[in-house]
Design a protein around this motif. Structure first.
Motif, PDB file in Angstrom:
ATOM      1  N   ALA A 146      47.194  12.819   6.715  1.00 14.55           N
ATOM      2  CA  ALA A 146      48.209  11.962   7.323  1.00 14.55           C
ATOM      3  C   ALA A 146      48.566  12.504   8.698  1.00 14.55           C
ATOM      4  O   ALA A 146      48.707  11.755   9.663  1.00 14.55           O
ATOM      5  CB  ALA A 146      49.445  11.890   6.430  1.00 14.55           C
ATOM      6  N   LYS A 147      48.677  13.842   8.785  1.00 14.58           N
ATOM      7  CA  LYS A 147      48.997  14.463  10.083  1.00 14.58           C
ATOM      8  C   LYS A 147      47.863  14.262  11.076  1.00 14.58           C
ATOM      9  O   LYS A 147      48.073  14.069  12.263  1.00 14.58           O
ATOM     10  CB  LYS A 147      49.252  15.960   9.894  1.00 14.58           C
ATOM     11  N   ASN A 173      45.948  11.855  11.206  1.00 12.61           N
ATOM     12  CA  ASN A 173      45.709  10.434  11.422  1.00 12.61           C
ATOM     13  C   ASN A 173      44.352   9.981  10.881  1.00 12.61           C
ATOM     14  O   ASN A 173      43.660   9.172  11.490  1.00 12.61           O
ATOM     15  CB  ASN A 173      45.801  10.118  12.920  1.00 12.61           C
ATOM     16  N   LEU A 193      44.022   8.859   7.603  1.00  6.05           N
ATOM     17  CA  LEU A 193      44.183   8.050   6.387  1.00  6.05           C
ATOM     18  C   LEU A 193      43.560   6.674   6.591  1.00  6.05           C
ATOM     19  O   LEU A 193      43.519   6.170   7.709  1.00  6.05           O
ATOM     20  CB  LEU A 193      45.663   7.886   6.041  1.00  6.05           C
TER      21      LEU A 193
END
Lengths: 287, 278
Positions: B137-138, B140, B142
Protein backbone atom coordinates in the motif's frame (compact mmCIF):
# COMPACT_ATOMS: atom_id res chain seq x y z
CA UNK A 1 36.92 -27.48 -6.20
CA UNK A 2 35.03 -24.24 -6.55
CA UNK A 3 36.78 -20.95 -6.86
CA UNK A 4 36.73 -18.74 -3.77
CA UNK A 5 35.38 -15.32 -4.69
CA UNK A 6 33.44 -12.90 -2.59
CA UNK A 7 32.78 -10.84 -5.71
CA UNK A 8 30.14 -13.51 -6.43
CA UNK A 9 27.95 -11.65 -3.95
CA UNK A 10 27.35 -9.04 -6.67
CA UNK A 11 25.80 -11.73 -8.84
CA UNK A 12 23.49 -12.80 -6.04
CA UNK A 13 22.61 -9.22 -5.13
CA UNK A 14 19.50 -8.72 -7.33
CA UNK A 15 17.94 -11.88 -5.93
CA UNK A 16 18.83 -10.89 -2.37
CA UNK A 17 17.43 -7.37 -2.82
CA UNK A 18 14.13 -8.70 -4.16
CA UNK A 19 13.82 -11.32 -1.46
CA UNK A 20 14.65 -8.69 1.14
CA UNK A 21 11.82 -6.50 -0.09
CA UNK A 22 9.11 -9.15 -0.29
CA UNK A 23 10.46 -11.48 2.41
CA UNK A 24 12.47 -9.81 5.14
CA UNK A 25 10.70 -6.46 5.40
CA UNK A 26 7.29 -8.13 5.94
CA UNK A 27 8.84 -10.67 8.31
CA UNK A 28 10.29 -7.95 10.50
CA UNK A 29 6.92 -6.22 10.46
CA UNK A 30 5.19 -9.42 11.59
CA UNK A 31 7.62 -9.83 14.48
CA UNK A 32 7.03 -6.20 15.43
CA UNK A 33 3.21 -6.54 15.38
CA UNK A 34 3.34 -9.61 17.57
CA UNK A 35 4.23 -7.47 20.60
CA UNK A 36 1.32 -5.06 20.18
CA UNK A 37 -2.39 -4.95 20.70
CA UNK A 38 -3.55 -3.42 17.45
CA UNK A 39 -6.91 -1.67 17.15
CA UNK A 40 -6.01 0.31 14.11
CA UNK A 41 -2.52 0.73 12.79
CA UNK A 42 -2.33 4.18 14.38
CA UNK A 43 -3.53 3.16 17.82
CA UNK A 44 -1.67 0.21 19.21
CA UNK A 45 -0.40 -0.73 22.60
CA UNK A 46 2.69 -2.58 23.67
CA UNK A 47 1.71 -5.86 25.31
CA UNK A 48 5.10 -7.54 25.40
CA UNK A 49 4.98 -11.32 25.20
CA UNK A 50 1.31 -11.53 26.18
CA UNK A 51 0.13 -13.04 22.87
CA UNK A 52 2.90 -15.59 22.97
CA UNK A 53 2.05 -16.59 26.54
CA UNK A 54 -1.62 -16.98 25.61
CA UNK A 55 -0.77 -18.99 22.48
CA UNK A 56 1.77 -21.33 24.03
CA UNK A 57 -0.47 -21.84 27.07
CA UNK A 58 -3.47 -23.18 25.13
CA UNK A 59 -3.85 -26.79 23.98
CA UNK A 60 -5.20 -25.40 20.64
CA UNK A 61 -1.76 -24.84 19.22
CA UNK A 62 -0.54 -28.34 20.04
CA UNK A 63 -3.70 -29.94 18.70
CA UNK A 64 -3.36 -28.03 15.41
CA UNK A 65 0.35 -28.87 15.22
CA UNK A 66 -0.48 -32.53 15.84
CA UNK A 67 -3.08 -32.51 13.07
CA UNK A 68 -0.68 -30.83 10.64
CA UNK A 69 2.12 -33.28 11.43
CA UNK A 70 -0.24 -36.23 10.99
CA UNK A 71 -1.44 -34.82 7.69
CA UNK A 72 2.10 -34.27 6.41
CA UNK A 73 3.12 -37.78 7.49
CA UNK A 74 0.17 -39.34 5.68
CA UNK A 75 0.83 -37.21 2.60
CA UNK A 76 4.44 -38.39 2.44
CA UNK A 77 3.56 -42.03 3.11
CA UNK A 78 0.98 -42.00 0.31
CA UNK A 79 2.48 -39.71 -2.30
CA UNK A 80 6.13 -40.79 -2.33
CA UNK A 81 5.70 -44.56 -2.87
CA UNK A 82 2.85 -43.85 -5.30
CA UNK A 83 4.79 -41.15 -7.15
CA UNK A 84 7.90 -43.30 -7.54
CA UNK A 85 5.78 -46.27 -8.63
CA UNK A 86 4.10 -44.10 -11.28
CA UNK A 87 7.51 -42.83 -12.43
CA UNK A 88 8.68 -46.43 -12.90
CA UNK A 89 5.58 -47.15 -14.98
CA UNK A 90 6.07 -44.24 -17.39
CA UNK A 91 6.70 -45.76 -20.82
CA UNK A 92 9.84 -45.13 -22.89
CA UNK A 93 7.97 -44.38 -26.10
CA UNK A 94 8.17 -40.61 -26.69
CA UNK A 95 4.51 -39.99 -27.51
CA UNK A 96 3.14 -42.19 -24.72
CA UNK A 97 5.61 -40.66 -22.27
CA UNK A 98 4.59 -37.12 -23.24
CA UNK A 99 0.94 -38.00 -22.84
CA UNK A 100 1.44 -39.52 -19.36
CA UNK A 101 3.57 -36.56 -18.20
CA UNK A 102 0.92 -34.11 -19.43
CA UNK A 103 -1.87 -35.94 -17.62
CA UNK A 104 0.21 -36.02 -14.44
CA UNK A 105 0.88 -32.29 -14.62
CA UNK A 106 -2.75 -31.29 -15.27
CA UNK A 107 -3.81 -30.81 -11.61
CA UNK A 108 -0.74 -28.65 -10.97
CA UNK A 109 -2.10 -25.79 -13.08
CA UNK A 110 -5.50 -25.63 -11.41
CA UNK A 111 -5.89 -22.51 -9.20
CA UNK A 112 -5.78 -23.70 -5.60
CA UNK A 113 -9.18 -22.36 -4.62
CA UNK A 114 -10.73 -24.34 -7.49
CA UNK A 115 -9.28 -27.67 -6.34
CA UNK A 116 -11.87 -28.09 -3.55
CA UNK A 117 -14.63 -26.81 -5.83
CA UNK A 118 -13.76 -29.44 -8.44
CA UNK A 119 -13.67 -32.19 -5.83
CA UNK A 120 -16.90 -31.14 -4.17
CA UNK A 121 -18.48 -31.37 -7.63
CA UNK A 122 -16.84 -34.76 -8.16
CA UNK A 123 -18.35 -36.24 -4.96
CA UNK A 124 -21.70 -34.45 -5.26
CA UNK A 125 -24.38 -37.12 -4.85
CA UNK A 126 -26.69 -35.51 -7.43
CA UNK A 127 -24.36 -35.34 -10.41
CA UNK A 128 -20.75 -36.15 -9.35
CA UNK A 129 -19.11 -39.23 -10.91
CA UNK A 130 -17.66 -40.38 -7.60
CA UNK A 131 -20.63 -39.30 -5.50
CA UNK A 132 -22.97 -41.33 -7.70
CA UNK A 133 -20.63 -44.30 -7.48
CA UNK A 134 -20.75 -44.09 -3.69
CA UNK A 135 -24.54 -43.96 -3.89
CA UNK A 136 -24.59 -47.00 -6.15
CA UNK A 137 -22.53 -49.11 -3.75
CA UNK A 138 -24.54 -47.77 -0.82
CA UNK A 139 -21.68 -45.98 0.93
CA UNK A 140 -22.93 -43.02 2.90
CA UNK A 141 -19.95 -40.73 2.36
CA UNK A 142 -20.48 -37.78 4.65
CA UNK A 143 -17.54 -35.39 4.51
CA UNK A 144 -19.48 -32.64 6.26
CA UNK A 145 -20.01 -34.37 9.59
CA UNK A 146 -17.78 -37.46 9.70
CA UNK A 147 -14.21 -36.46 10.51
CA UNK A 148 -12.77 -39.68 9.05
CA UNK A 149 -14.46 -38.95 5.71
CA UNK A 150 -13.28 -35.33 5.67
CA UNK A 151 -9.72 -36.54 6.18
CA UNK A 152 -10.10 -39.13 3.42
CA UNK A 153 -11.46 -36.52 1.04
CA UNK A 154 -8.69 -34.00 1.77
CA UNK A 155 -6.00 -36.70 1.45
CA UNK A 156 -7.47 -37.99 -1.81
CA UNK A 157 -7.71 -34.44 -3.17
CA UNK A 158 -4.18 -33.57 -2.09
CA UNK A 159 -2.83 -36.79 -3.60
CA UNK A 160 -4.61 -36.09 -6.88
CA UNK A 161 -3.25 -32.56 -6.81
CA UNK A 162 0.39 -33.32 -6.03
CA UNK A 163 1.30 -36.94 -6.84
CA UNK A 164 2.04 -35.79 -10.39
CA UNK A 165 4.79 -33.50 -9.12
CA UNK A 166 6.46 -36.33 -7.20
CA UNK A 167 6.11 -38.63 -10.22
CA UNK A 168 7.47 -36.07 -12.70
CA UNK A 169 10.46 -35.27 -10.50
CA UNK A 170 11.11 -38.97 -9.85
CA UNK A 171 10.87 -39.64 -13.57
CA UNK A 172 13.37 -36.89 -14.32
CA UNK A 173 15.75 -38.53 -11.85
CA UNK A 174 15.26 -41.95 -13.43
CA UNK A 175 15.99 -40.60 -16.88
CA UNK A 176 19.54 -39.77 -15.76
CA UNK A 177 20.36 -43.47 -15.31
CA UNK A 178 22.56 -44.52 -18.27
CA UNK A 179 21.23 -47.51 -20.21
CA UNK A 180 24.58 -49.25 -19.73
CA UNK A 181 23.89 -49.56 -15.99
CA UNK A 182 20.81 -51.66 -16.73
CA UNK A 183 22.82 -53.77 -19.13
CA UNK A 184 25.50 -54.35 -16.49
CA UNK A 185 22.85 -55.25 -13.92
CA UNK A 186 21.33 -57.73 -16.34
CA UNK A 187 24.65 -59.35 -17.01
CA UNK A 188 25.17 -59.66 -13.26
CA UNK A 189 21.73 -61.25 -13.00
CA UNK A 190 20.34 -58.54 -10.72
CA UNK A 191 16.64 -58.83 -9.88
CA UNK A 192 14.07 -56.06 -10.29
CA UNK A 193 14.36 -55.00 -6.64
CA UNK A 194 18.18 -54.92 -6.72
CA UNK A 195 18.06 -52.73 -9.85
CA UNK A 196 15.70 -50.35 -8.07
CA UNK A 197 17.61 -50.30 -4.80
CA UNK A 198 21.15 -49.95 -6.14
CA UNK A 199 20.78 -48.27 -9.53
CA UNK A 200 17.56 -46.27 -9.66
CA UNK A 201 17.13 -45.12 -6.05
CA UNK A 202 20.57 -43.41 -5.77
CA UNK A 203 19.75 -41.37 -8.90
CA UNK A 204 16.48 -40.31 -7.32
CA UNK A 205 18.12 -38.73 -4.30
CA UNK A 206 18.44 -35.17 -5.62
CA UNK A 207 15.02 -34.85 -7.19
CA UNK A 208 13.25 -36.54 -4.31
CA UNK A 209 14.89 -34.05 -1.95
CA UNK A 210 13.25 -31.23 -3.87
CA UNK A 211 9.96 -33.10 -3.91
CA UNK A 212 10.29 -33.71 -0.17
CA UNK A 213 10.89 -30.04 0.64
CA UNK A 214 7.98 -28.91 -1.50
CA UNK A 215 5.60 -31.55 -0.21
CA UNK A 216 6.53 -31.30 3.48
CA UNK A 217 6.15 -27.55 3.55
CA UNK A 218 3.12 -27.19 1.32
CA UNK A 219 1.27 -29.91 3.22
CA UNK A 220 2.20 -28.57 6.66
CA UNK A 221 0.86 -25.17 5.71
CA UNK A 222 -2.09 -26.31 3.61
CA UNK A 223 -4.71 -23.59 3.67
CA UNK A 224 -6.79 -22.81 0.61
CA UNK A 225 -7.62 -26.38 -0.36
CA UNK A 226 -8.44 -27.69 3.12
CA UNK A 227 -10.48 -24.61 3.97
CA UNK A 228 -12.54 -25.00 0.81
CA UNK A 229 -13.60 -28.53 1.72
CA UNK A 230 -15.04 -28.08 5.19
CA UNK A 231 -13.57 -24.87 6.71
CA UNK A 232 -11.61 -26.93 9.25
CA UNK A 233 -14.58 -28.99 10.38
CA UNK A 234 -16.22 -31.11 11.49
CA UNK A 235 -15.57 -29.85 14.99
CA UNK A 236 -12.03 -28.65 14.12
CA UNK A 237 -10.99 -32.15 13.01
CA UNK A 238 -9.26 -30.73 9.91
CA UNK A 239 -8.24 -27.39 11.36
CA UNK A 240 -4.57 -27.33 10.43
CA UNK A 241 -2.00 -24.72 11.48
CA UNK A 242 -2.65 -22.29 8.65
CA UNK A 243 -6.41 -22.52 8.98
CA UNK A 244 -6.26 -21.32 12.57
CA UNK A 245 -4.00 -18.48 11.51
CA UNK A 246 -6.37 -17.59 8.67
CA UNK A 247 -9.22 -17.35 11.18
CA UNK A 248 -7.22 -14.96 13.37
CA UNK A 249 -6.48 -12.73 10.41
CA UNK A 250 -10.05 -12.86 9.17
CA UNK A 251 -11.19 -11.75 12.63
CA UNK A 252 -8.73 -8.79 12.51
CA UNK A 253 -6.86 -10.10 15.57
CA UNK A 254 -3.59 -8.79 14.15
CA UNK A 255 -1.54 -8.97 17.33
CA UNK A 256 -2.37 -12.60 18.16
CA UNK A 257 -2.20 -13.49 14.44
CA UNK A 258 1.31 -12.04 14.24
CA UNK A 259 2.42 -13.97 17.34
CA UNK A 260 0.99 -17.13 15.83
CA UNK A 261 2.81 -16.39 12.56
CA UNK A 262 6.11 -16.04 14.37
CA UNK A 263 5.59 -19.33 16.21
CA UNK A 264 4.76 -21.06 12.89
CA UNK A 265 7.83 -19.57 11.27
CA UNK A 266 9.97 -20.99 14.04
CA UNK A 267 8.41 -24.43 13.51
CA UNK A 268 8.98 -24.14 9.77
CA UNK A 269 12.57 -23.01 10.26
CA UNK A 270 13.33 -25.99 12.48
CA UNK A 271 11.92 -28.33 9.84
CA UNK A 272 13.86 -26.55 7.06
CA UNK A 273 17.07 -26.75 9.01
CA UNK A 274 16.52 -30.46 9.72
CA UNK A 275 15.87 -31.08 6.01
CA UNK A 276 19.04 -29.24 5.03
CA UNK A 277 21.18 -31.21 7.47
CA UNK A 278 19.58 -34.45 6.32
CA UNK A 279 20.13 -33.60 2.67
CA UNK A 280 23.79 -32.61 3.15
CA UNK A 281 24.55 -35.72 5.19
CA UNK A 282 22.93 -37.87 2.50
CA UNK A 283 24.82 -36.26 -0.36
CA UNK A 284 28.10 -36.59 1.51
CA UNK A 285 27.26 -40.27 2.00
CA UNK A 286 26.53 -40.62 -1.72
CA UNK A 287 29.90 -39.16 -2.67
CA UNK B 1 17.64 -49.35 -30.24
CA UNK B 2 20.08 -52.29 -30.26
CA UNK B 3 20.93 -51.59 -26.64
CA UNK B 4 17.27 -51.45 -25.69
CA UNK B 5 16.74 -54.87 -27.25
CA UNK B 6 19.55 -56.31 -25.21
CA UNK B 7 18.08 -54.85 -22.07
CA UNK B 8 14.53 -56.01 -22.71
CA UNK B 9 14.17 -59.64 -21.70
CA UNK B 10 12.97 -62.06 -24.37
CA UNK B 11 9.18 -62.01 -24.60
CA UNK B 12 7.79 -64.87 -22.58
CA UNK B 13 4.28 -65.36 -21.24
CA UNK B 14 5.10 -63.73 -17.90
CA UNK B 15 6.55 -60.68 -19.53
CA UNK B 16 3.47 -60.15 -21.68
CA UNK B 17 1.23 -60.42 -18.62
CA UNK B 18 3.45 -57.91 -16.83
CA UNK B 19 3.25 -55.56 -19.80
CA UNK B 20 -0.54 -55.93 -19.80
CA UNK B 21 -0.68 -55.08 -16.10
CA UNK B 22 1.50 -52.03 -16.71
CA UNK B 23 -0.77 -50.78 -19.45
CA UNK B 24 -3.83 -51.38 -17.26
CA UNK B 25 -2.20 -49.47 -14.41
CA UNK B 26 -1.42 -46.56 -16.74
CA UNK B 27 -4.99 -46.48 -18.04
CA UNK B 28 -6.28 -46.57 -14.46
CA UNK B 29 -3.96 -43.73 -13.55
CA UNK B 30 -5.13 -41.65 -16.51
CA UNK B 31 -8.77 -42.22 -15.56
CA UNK B 32 -8.21 -41.21 -11.92
CA UNK B 33 -6.25 -38.09 -12.88
CA UNK B 34 -8.65 -36.95 -15.57
CA UNK B 35 -12.01 -37.87 -13.97
CA UNK B 36 -12.40 -34.85 -11.62
CA UNK B 37 -11.52 -32.51 -14.48
CA UNK B 38 -13.75 -34.38 -16.91
CA UNK B 39 -16.54 -33.75 -14.44
CA UNK B 40 -15.77 -30.02 -14.60
CA UNK B 41 -15.67 -30.02 -18.40
CA UNK B 42 -19.04 -31.76 -18.47
CA UNK B 43 -20.57 -29.28 -16.03
CA UNK B 44 -19.19 -26.36 -18.02
CA UNK B 45 -21.32 -27.47 -20.98
CA UNK B 46 -24.46 -27.83 -18.87
CA UNK B 47 -27.13 -25.44 -17.76
CA UNK B 48 -26.86 -25.68 -13.98
CA UNK B 49 -29.27 -22.93 -12.93
CA UNK B 50 -33.06 -23.09 -13.35
CA UNK B 51 -33.79 -20.94 -16.42
CA UNK B 52 -37.10 -20.18 -18.12
CA UNK B 53 -36.18 -21.60 -21.49
CA UNK B 54 -33.85 -24.42 -20.45
CA UNK B 55 -34.09 -27.37 -18.07
CA UNK B 56 -31.25 -27.96 -15.60
CA UNK B 57 -28.77 -30.40 -17.13
CA UNK B 58 -29.36 -29.42 -20.78
CA UNK B 59 -26.26 -29.40 -22.97
CA UNK B 60 -25.47 -25.79 -23.85
CA UNK B 61 -22.71 -23.38 -24.80
CA UNK B 62 -24.39 -20.71 -22.70
CA UNK B 63 -21.77 -20.81 -19.92
CA UNK B 64 -18.98 -20.04 -22.38
CA UNK B 65 -21.10 -17.33 -24.05
CA UNK B 66 -21.69 -15.76 -20.62
CA UNK B 67 -18.02 -16.04 -19.83
CA UNK B 68 -16.87 -14.25 -22.98
CA UNK B 69 -19.59 -11.64 -22.55
CA UNK B 70 -18.30 -10.69 -19.11
CA UNK B 71 -15.45 -8.17 -19.36
CA UNK B 72 -14.53 -8.69 -15.68
CA UNK B 73 -13.86 -12.40 -16.26
CA UNK B 74 -11.91 -11.90 -19.46
CA UNK B 75 -10.00 -9.04 -17.81
CA UNK B 76 -9.05 -11.26 -14.88
CA UNK B 77 -7.62 -13.77 -17.31
CA UNK B 78 -5.33 -11.10 -18.79
CA UNK B 79 -4.44 -9.82 -15.32
CA UNK B 80 -3.26 -13.29 -14.33
CA UNK B 81 -1.30 -13.75 -17.54
CA UNK B 82 0.33 -10.34 -17.06
CA UNK B 83 1.64 -10.88 -13.55
CA UNK B 84 2.70 -14.46 -14.16
CA UNK B 85 4.70 -13.33 -17.20
CA UNK B 86 6.33 -10.50 -15.25
CA UNK B 87 7.05 -12.89 -12.40
CA UNK B 88 8.79 -15.36 -14.71
CA UNK B 89 10.90 -12.60 -16.28
CA UNK B 90 11.88 -11.12 -12.89
CA UNK B 91 12.69 -14.53 -11.39
CA UNK B 92 14.85 -15.55 -14.34
CA UNK B 93 16.65 -12.20 -14.50
CA UNK B 94 17.47 -12.19 -10.79
CA UNK B 95 17.83 -15.96 -10.44
CA UNK B 96 20.27 -16.64 -13.30
CA UNK B 97 23.24 -14.63 -11.92
CA UNK B 98 22.59 -15.90 -8.40
CA UNK B 99 22.43 -19.50 -9.61
CA UNK B 100 25.65 -18.97 -11.54
CA UNK B 101 27.32 -17.54 -8.44
CA UNK B 102 26.36 -20.55 -6.32
CA UNK B 103 27.27 -23.01 -9.02
CA UNK B 104 30.73 -21.63 -9.79
CA UNK B 105 32.02 -19.89 -6.67
CA UNK B 106 32.23 -20.41 -2.98
CA UNK B 107 31.86 -17.15 -1.09
CA UNK B 108 31.44 -16.01 2.47
CA UNK B 109 27.88 -16.83 3.54
CA UNK B 110 26.97 -18.98 0.56
CA UNK B 111 25.49 -21.68 2.81
CA UNK B 112 23.46 -19.08 4.67
CA UNK B 113 22.22 -17.80 1.35
CA UNK B 114 21.03 -21.30 0.48
CA UNK B 115 19.35 -21.67 3.88
CA UNK B 116 17.68 -18.29 3.37
CA UNK B 117 16.30 -19.46 0.02
CA UNK B 118 14.93 -22.57 1.66
CA UNK B 119 13.42 -20.61 4.54
CA UNK B 120 11.70 -18.12 2.22
CA UNK B 121 10.39 -20.85 -0.09
CA UNK B 122 8.68 -22.51 2.83
CA UNK B 123 7.39 -19.38 4.57
CA UNK B 124 3.61 -19.79 4.44
CA UNK B 125 2.14 -16.89 2.41
CA UNK B 126 -0.66 -16.47 4.92
CA UNK B 127 1.97 -15.44 7.51
CA UNK B 128 3.09 -12.53 5.33
CA UNK B 129 -0.26 -11.48 3.92
CA UNK B 130 -0.93 -8.58 6.27
CA UNK B 131 2.51 -6.88 6.26
CA UNK B 132 2.82 -7.40 2.52
CA UNK B 133 -0.50 -5.63 2.11
CA UNK B 134 0.65 -2.68 4.25
CA UNK B 135 4.05 -2.49 2.56
CA UNK B 136 2.60 -2.61 -0.94
CA UNK B 137 0.00 0.00 0.00
CA UNK B 138 2.89 2.33 0.85
CA UNK B 139 4.68 1.48 -2.39
CA UNK B 140 1.48 2.11 -4.33
CA UNK B 141 1.51 -1.41 -5.74
CA UNK B 142 -1.98 -2.50 -4.71
CA UNK B 143 -4.38 -3.66 -7.43
CA UNK B 144 -1.44 -3.75 -9.78
CA UNK B 145 -0.15 -6.86 -11.57
CA UNK B 146 3.45 -5.78 -10.86
CA UNK B 147 2.74 -6.04 -7.13
CA UNK B 148 1.70 -9.67 -7.40
CA UNK B 149 4.58 -10.43 -9.75
CA UNK B 150 6.99 -9.05 -7.13
CA UNK B 151 5.48 -10.78 -4.14
CA UNK B 152 5.41 -14.15 -5.89
CA UNK B 153 9.20 -13.87 -6.17
CA UNK B 154 9.17 -14.91 -2.52
CA UNK B 155 8.71 -18.56 -3.42
CA UNK B 156 9.66 -18.53 -7.12
CA UNK B 157 13.16 -17.02 -6.92
CA UNK B 158 14.36 -19.86 -4.64
CA UNK B 159 12.90 -22.47 -6.98
CA UNK B 160 14.42 -20.73 -10.03
CA UNK B 161 17.84 -20.58 -8.38
CA UNK B 162 17.76 -24.26 -7.38
CA UNK B 163 16.76 -25.43 -10.85
CA UNK B 164 19.14 -23.16 -12.79
CA UNK B 165 22.01 -24.02 -10.44
CA UNK B 166 21.59 -27.70 -11.16
CA UNK B 167 21.57 -27.07 -14.92
CA UNK B 168 24.54 -24.68 -14.81
CA UNK B 169 26.52 -27.21 -12.77
CA UNK B 170 26.29 -29.69 -15.64
CA UNK B 171 28.12 -27.22 -17.91
CA UNK B 172 31.91 -27.68 -17.66
CA UNK B 173 33.83 -24.75 -16.28
CA UNK B 174 36.08 -24.60 -19.35
CA UNK B 175 33.03 -23.41 -21.27
CA UNK B 176 32.94 -20.14 -19.26
CA UNK B 177 36.71 -19.73 -19.35
CA UNK B 178 36.80 -19.95 -23.14
CA UNK B 179 34.18 -17.23 -23.44
CA UNK B 180 35.96 -14.97 -20.95
CA UNK B 181 39.29 -15.51 -22.71
CA UNK B 182 37.62 -14.44 -25.94
CA UNK B 183 36.93 -11.13 -24.21
CA UNK B 184 33.25 -11.39 -23.49
CA UNK B 185 31.97 -9.56 -20.42
CA UNK B 186 29.91 -11.34 -17.78
CA UNK B 187 26.51 -10.02 -19.01
CA UNK B 188 27.46 -10.88 -22.61
CA UNK B 189 28.51 -14.33 -21.48
CA UNK B 190 25.16 -14.88 -19.75
CA UNK B 191 23.11 -13.87 -22.77
CA UNK B 192 25.22 -15.23 -25.62
CA UNK B 193 26.66 -18.41 -24.12
CA UNK B 194 25.02 -19.53 -20.91
CA UNK B 195 21.36 -18.93 -21.86
CA UNK B 196 21.43 -21.04 -25.05
CA UNK B 197 23.24 -23.94 -23.42
CA UNK B 198 20.90 -24.16 -20.43
CA UNK B 199 17.73 -23.39 -22.42
CA UNK B 200 15.98 -26.54 -21.12
CA UNK B 201 16.72 -25.38 -17.58
CA UNK B 202 15.19 -21.98 -18.36
CA UNK B 203 12.09 -23.72 -19.67
CA UNK B 204 11.81 -25.93 -16.57
CA UNK B 205 12.34 -22.96 -14.22
CA UNK B 206 9.74 -20.91 -16.11
CA UNK B 207 7.33 -23.83 -15.89
CA UNK B 208 7.69 -24.11 -12.12
CA UNK B 209 7.39 -20.32 -11.69
CA UNK B 210 4.26 -20.44 -13.79
CA UNK B 211 2.56 -23.20 -11.85
CA UNK B 212 3.30 -21.72 -8.44
CA UNK B 213 2.34 -18.17 -9.45
CA UNK B 214 -0.74 -18.99 -11.54
CA UNK B 215 -2.41 -21.03 -8.81
CA UNK B 216 -1.50 -18.92 -5.77
CA UNK B 217 -4.50 -17.46 -3.98
CA UNK B 218 -3.67 -15.98 -0.56
CA UNK B 219 -1.31 -13.16 -1.60
CA UNK B 220 -3.07 -12.55 -4.90
CA UNK B 221 -6.31 -12.04 -2.99
CA UNK B 222 -5.00 -9.58 -0.43
CA UNK B 223 -3.21 -7.46 -3.02
CA UNK B 224 -6.21 -7.10 -5.32
CA UNK B 225 -9.06 -6.27 -2.98
CA UNK B 226 -10.63 -3.65 -5.23
CA UNK B 227 -9.30 -4.13 -8.74
CA UNK B 228 -7.05 -5.96 -11.21
CA UNK B 229 -8.45 -9.22 -9.88
CA UNK B 230 -6.62 -12.34 -11.06
CA UNK B 231 -8.53 -15.33 -12.34
CA UNK B 232 -8.75 -17.31 -9.05
CA UNK B 233 -10.39 -14.28 -7.42
CA UNK B 234 -12.71 -13.72 -10.36
CA UNK B 235 -13.89 -17.31 -9.99
CA UNK B 236 -14.32 -16.88 -6.25
CA UNK B 237 -16.52 -13.83 -6.78
CA UNK B 238 -18.93 -16.03 -8.76
CA UNK B 239 -19.80 -18.00 -5.64
CA UNK B 240 -22.86 -16.67 -3.91
CA UNK B 241 -26.34 -17.45 -2.75
CA UNK B 242 -27.16 -19.15 -6.04
CA UNK B 243 -23.91 -20.19 -7.66
CA UNK B 244 -23.91 -20.84 -11.39
CA UNK B 245 -21.77 -23.98 -11.18
CA UNK B 246 -21.67 -24.30 -14.96
CA UNK B 247 -20.17 -20.84 -15.36
CA UNK B 248 -17.70 -21.47 -12.52
CA UNK B 249 -16.53 -24.63 -14.26
CA UNK B 250 -16.30 -22.89 -17.64
CA UNK B 251 -13.99 -20.24 -16.14
CA UNK B 252 -11.98 -22.96 -14.39
CA UNK B 253 -11.50 -24.84 -17.65
CA UNK B 254 -10.43 -21.64 -19.40
CA UNK B 255 -7.96 -20.98 -16.56
CA UNK B 256 -6.29 -24.34 -17.25
CA UNK B 257 -5.55 -23.64 -20.91
CA UNK B 258 -2.31 -21.59 -20.61
CA UNK B 259 -0.90 -24.10 -18.15
CA UNK B 260 -1.78 -27.03 -20.36
CA UNK B 261 -0.14 -25.28 -23.31
CA UNK B 262 3.01 -24.70 -21.28
CA UNK B 263 3.09 -28.31 -20.07
CA UNK B 264 2.91 -29.41 -23.68
CA UNK B 265 6.00 -27.39 -24.56
CA UNK B 266 8.15 -28.39 -21.60
CA UNK B 267 6.98 -32.00 -21.23
CA UNK B 268 10.24 -33.39 -22.57
CA UNK B 269 12.49 -30.92 -20.77
CA UNK B 270 11.12 -31.60 -17.28
CA UNK B 271 12.21 -35.18 -17.76
CA UNK B 272 15.85 -34.18 -18.38
CA UNK B 273 16.81 -34.69 -14.78
CA UNK B 274 18.32 -32.23 -12.40
CA UNK B 275 20.08 -32.51 -9.07
CA UNK B 276 19.32 -30.14 -6.26
CA UNK B 277 21.69 -28.67 -3.74
CA UNK B 278 20.20 -26.99 -0.69
Amino acid sequence: MKQQSNAAWWLALPAIALLGLVGFVPLVAVINYSFFDIFTLDSRFWVGAEWYAALVGTPDLYAALGRSLLFTTLVLLIQFPLGVAIALLIPQNTIAKGAVLMILALPLVVPWNMIPAIWLGFINTDYGFLGQMFEAIGWDFDYKFTAMHTWMLILAMDTWHWVGLVAILAHSGLSTVPQTYYLAAKIDGAGRWAVFRHIQLPKLHGVLTMALILRVMDSMMIYTEAFGINAGGPDDATSFLSLELGEDIAAFNYGPAAARSVVYLLIVMVVAWALQILSRRQSRGAL
Amino acid sequence: MGLANLVTPAKSGGVIILLGLKILALIGLAIVMVAPLAQSVLLSFMSTLPRDDMAVGTFTLLNYRNLFADPALIGSFWNSLTYVTFNIVICLAAGLPAAYAISRFSFVGDRHFLLMLLALRITPPVVLSLPVFLLFAKLNLLNNPIGIALVHCLFNIPVTIWILESFISTVPKEFDETAFLDGYSTPEFFVKFLLPIIAPGIAVAAFFCFIFSWVEVVLARILTSTGSKPIPMAIESLFGFQTDVGLVMAVTILSLLPGVLLIFFVRNHVAKGFQLRI
